[in-house]
Scaffold this motif. Structure first.
Motif, PDB file in Angstrom:
ATOM      1  N   HIS A   1       0.846  -1.195   0.000  1.00 37.53           N
ATOM      2  CA  HIS A   1       0.000   0.000   0.000  1.00 37.53           C
ATOM      3  C   HIS A   1       0.880   1.243   0.000  1.00 37.53           C
ATOM      4  O   HIS A   1       1.933   1.276   0.629  1.00 37.53           O
ATOM      5  CB  HIS A   1      -0.931   0.012   1.222  1.00 37.53           C
ATOM      6  CG  HIS A   1      -1.868  -1.156   1.280  1.00 37.53           C
ATOM      7  ND1 HIS A   1      -2.974  -1.275   0.467  1.00 37.53           N
ATOM      8  CD2 HIS A   1      -1.840  -2.282   2.041  1.00 37.53           C
ATOM      9  CE1 HIS A   1      -3.612  -2.404   0.726  1.00 37.53           C
ATOM     10  NE2 HIS A   1      -2.938  -3.038   1.688  1.00 37.53           N
ATOM     11  N   LEU A   2       0.431   2.264  -0.708  1.00 33.35           N
ATOM     12  CA  LEU A   2       1.197   3.501  -0.814  1.00 33.35           C
ATOM     13  C   LEU A   2       0.414   4.661  -0.211  1.00 33.35           C
ATOM     14  O   LEU A   2      -0.820   4.689  -0.256  1.00 33.35           O
ATOM     15  CB  LEU A   2       1.512   3.813  -2.287  1.00 33.35           C
ATOM     16  CG  LEU A   2       2.355   2.775  -3.033  1.00 33.35           C
ATOM     17  CD1 LEU A   2       2.472   3.169  -4.492  1.00 33.35           C
ATOM     18  CD2 LEU A   2       3.731   2.650  -2.399  1.00 33.35           C
ATOM     19  N   ALA A   3       1.162   5.623   0.355  1.00 35.37           N
ATOM     20  CA  ALA A   3       0.534   6.851   0.837  1.00 35.37           C
ATOM     21  C   ALA A   3       0.114   7.693  -0.357  1.00 35.37           C
ATOM     22  O   ALA A   3       0.389   7.361  -1.517  1.00 35.37           O
ATOM     23  CB  ALA A   3       1.515   7.619   1.721  1.00 35.37           C
TER      24      ALA A   3
ATOM     25  N   LEU B   1       0.948   7.327  -4.371  1.00 32.92           N
ATOM     26  CA  LEU B   1      -0.066   7.053  -5.388  1.00 32.92           C
ATOM     27  C   LEU B   1       0.029   8.031  -6.557  1.00 32.92           C
ATOM     28  O   LEU B   1      -0.356   7.708  -7.681  1.00 32.92           O
ATOM     29  CB  LEU B   1      -1.462   7.122  -4.760  1.00 32.92           C
ATOM     30  CG  LEU B   1      -1.791   6.021  -3.743  1.00 32.92           C
ATOM     31  CD1 LEU B   1      -3.143   6.281  -3.101  1.00 32.92           C
ATOM     32  CD2 LEU B   1      -1.766   4.651  -4.425  1.00 32.92           C
ATOM     33  N   VAL B   2       0.536   9.225  -6.279  1.00 28.93           N
ATOM     34  CA  VAL B   2       0.760  10.207  -7.345  1.00 28.93           C
ATOM     35  C   VAL B   2       2.122   9.989  -8.001  1.00 28.93           C
ATOM     36  O   VAL B   2       2.252  10.021  -9.227  1.00 28.93           O
ATOM     37  CB  VAL B   2       0.661  11.644  -6.794  1.00 28.93           C
ATOM     38  CG1 VAL B   2       0.981  12.660  -7.886  1.00 28.93           C
ATOM     39  CG2 VAL B   2      -0.726  11.901  -6.222  1.00 28.93           C
TER      40      VAL B   2
ATOM     41  N   LEU C   1       6.038   6.405 -14.133  1.00 27.27           N
ATOM     42  CA  LEU C   1       5.790   5.669 -15.375  1.00 27.27           C
ATOM     43  C   LEU C   1       5.605   6.629 -16.546  1.00 27.27           C
ATOM     44  O   LEU C   1       6.073   6.373 -17.658  1.00 27.27           O
ATOM     45  CB  LEU C   1       4.550   4.785 -15.219  1.00 27.27           C
ATOM     46  CG  LEU C   1       4.706   3.564 -14.310  1.00 27.27           C
ATOM     47  CD1 LEU C   1       3.377   2.851 -14.156  1.00 27.27           C
ATOM     48  CD2 LEU C   1       5.757   2.612 -14.864  1.00 27.27           C
ATOM     49  N   VAL C   2       4.919   7.734 -16.299  1.00 28.09           N
ATOM     50  CA  VAL C   2       4.768   8.754 -17.336  1.00 28.09           C
ATOM     51  C   VAL C   2       6.129   9.297 -17.748  1.00 28.09           C
ATOM     52  O   VAL C   2       6.395   9.540 -18.932  1.00 28.09           O
ATOM     53  CB  VAL C   2       3.858   9.907 -16.842  1.00 28.09           C
ATOM     54  CG1 VAL C   2       3.879  11.078 -17.809  1.00 28.09           C
ATOM     55  CG2 VAL C   2       2.431   9.400 -16.663  1.00 28.09           C
TER      56      VAL C   2
ATOM     57  N   SER D   1      10.846  12.736  -6.062  1.00 23.07           N
ATOM     58  CA  SER D   1      10.616  13.581  -4.888  1.00 23.07           C
ATOM     59  C   SER D   1       9.333  13.173  -4.170  1.00 23.07           C
ATOM     60  O   SER D   1       9.285  13.122  -2.931  1.00 23.07           O
ATOM     61  CB  SER D   1      10.552  15.045  -5.313  1.00 23.07           C
ATOM     62  OG  SER D   1      11.770  15.468  -5.898  1.00 23.07           O
ATOM     63  N   LEU D   2       8.295  12.880  -4.930  1.00 24.98           N
ATOM     64  CA  LEU D   2       7.023  12.454  -4.323  1.00 24.98           C
ATOM     65  C   LEU D   2       7.165  11.094  -3.638  1.00 24.98           C
ATOM     66  O   LEU D   2       6.648  10.890  -2.538  1.00 24.98           O
ATOM     67  CB  LEU D   2       5.938  12.397  -5.388  1.00 24.98           C
ATOM     68  CG  LEU D   2       5.428  13.749  -5.908  1.00 24.98           C
ATOM     69  CD1 LEU D   2       4.491  13.544  -7.101  1.00 24.98           C
ATOM     70  CD2 LEU D   2       4.699  14.508  -4.797  1.00 24.98           C
ATOM     71  N   LEU D   3       7.875  10.189  -4.311  1.00 20.14           N
ATOM     72  CA  LEU D   3       8.059   8.877  -3.712  1.00 20.14           C
ATOM     73  C   LEU D   3       8.904   8.950  -2.440  1.00 20.14           C
ATOM     74  O   LEU D   3       8.756   8.126  -1.537  1.00 20.14           O
ATOM     75  CB  LEU D   3       8.718   7.939  -4.727  1.00 20.14           C
ATOM     76  CG  LEU D   3       7.832   7.528  -5.911  1.00 20.14           C
ATOM     77  CD1 LEU D   3       8.631   6.773  -6.955  1.00 20.14           C
ATOM     78  CD2 LEU D   3       6.647   6.701  -5.442  1.00 20.14           C
TER      79      LEU D   3
END
Length: 278
Positions: free
Chosen positions: A112-114, A118-119, A125-126, A273-275
């Motif tokens: 599961h991801l926060a 999820l963003v 991938l993009v 950065s988001l990850l």
């Protein structure tokens, strides 16, 4: 954060290894290059054994051997793909395929991801797609054969990563050693069966050995990253390795980097950065 740094290191090592492997396969049959790269990789892993330890349980042997079969296929398919070129298109295509399967496997196993993850995950991938998208006027278009090889290489890489992740977490570098021993044996057996078709061309020995050594380091860093965090996150970060390949191809081979690929590199930075916030 530790898992993220390890995955980024793995990505960088994979990118450099693929660039060197692709160059090494340009002057000789791809199997001649892999015959050097795979044993060189095994030597590195054996040297790491006393430092990191290894436990050879039945499960470790099984998953390690499975990863070795996938690795042998990945070596041959990937280096042949990059030898055909252009590197700055085929490498990202391979990376996209190699990321999709581990991400699905991780999510199916209950990861599961926060919200940031999820963003960041689809954004990464993009980023891989953007790095591979859009040819400039001066860019060569890949052949259908090259694209099929790229997809096959991506699937083989994905299976290798999934199998390594399934090995017991306390097995140390044992799955890497078993996997590389199997892939080396498979490569040498294939070379023996096809020796009449290998031609007389000689690969660049130092370059091929360096590619194998870097691939071994990349595998180790991925394994540590996956054990420290989520398979899905580690896999998508590792899949950004074409950034290194593309930049090396630009600086060494003068292959053109399209504007869309530059946007992809920036997108990758945002995704990482988001990850990191996950």
């Amino acid at each position: 954060m530790i898992a993220l740094v390890l995955a980024l290191g793995s990505s960088l090592a994979y990118g450099c290894a693929d660039f060197l492997g692709g160059l090494g396969a340009r002057r000789a049959h791809v199997l001649r290059t892999v015959m050097i790269a795979a044993p060189a990789s095994l030597v590195v892993e054996l040297l790491l054994w006393p430092l990191l330890g290894a436990s050879f349980s039945a499960a470790t042997l099984g998953w390690g051997a499975a990863s070795g079969v996938a690795s042998a296929a990945a070596f041959a398919l990937l280096y042949r793909t990059l030898a055909i070129g252009p590197m700055n298109v085929l490498s990202p295509v391979t990376a996209l395929v190699s990321a999709a399967l581990p991400i699905c496997a991780g999510l199916l196993q209950g990861e599961h991801l926060a919200t940031a993850g999820l963003v960041g995950l689809p954004l990464a991938l993009v980023a891989v797609v953007l790095v591979s998208a859009g040819h400039g006027a001066g860019s060569a278009r890949p052949s259908r054969t090259a694209l099929l090889l790229a997809f096959g290489a991506g699937a083989a890489i994905a299976l290798q990563l999934i199998f390594l992740h399934q090995a017991p977490s306390g097995s140390g570098v044992a799955p890497l050693i078993i996997g590389r021993a199997v892939s080396s044996a498979a490569t040498l057996a294939a070379a023996g069966l096809l020796h009449r078709k290998l031609g007389s061309g000689r690969p660049r020995y130092a370059m091929s050995a360096a590619a194998g050594a870097l691939d071994s380091v990349a595998n180790l860093l991925f394994l540590l990253a996956a054990r420290s965090g989520d398979l899905a996150v580690a896999a998508v970060i590792v899949a950004l390795y074409p950034a290194g390949t593309v930049l090396l191809a630009r600086s060494v081979l003068a292959e053109r980097i399209h504007r869309g690929q530059l946007v992809g590199l920036g997108t990758a930075a945002v995704a990482v950065s988001l990850l990191a916030l996950t």
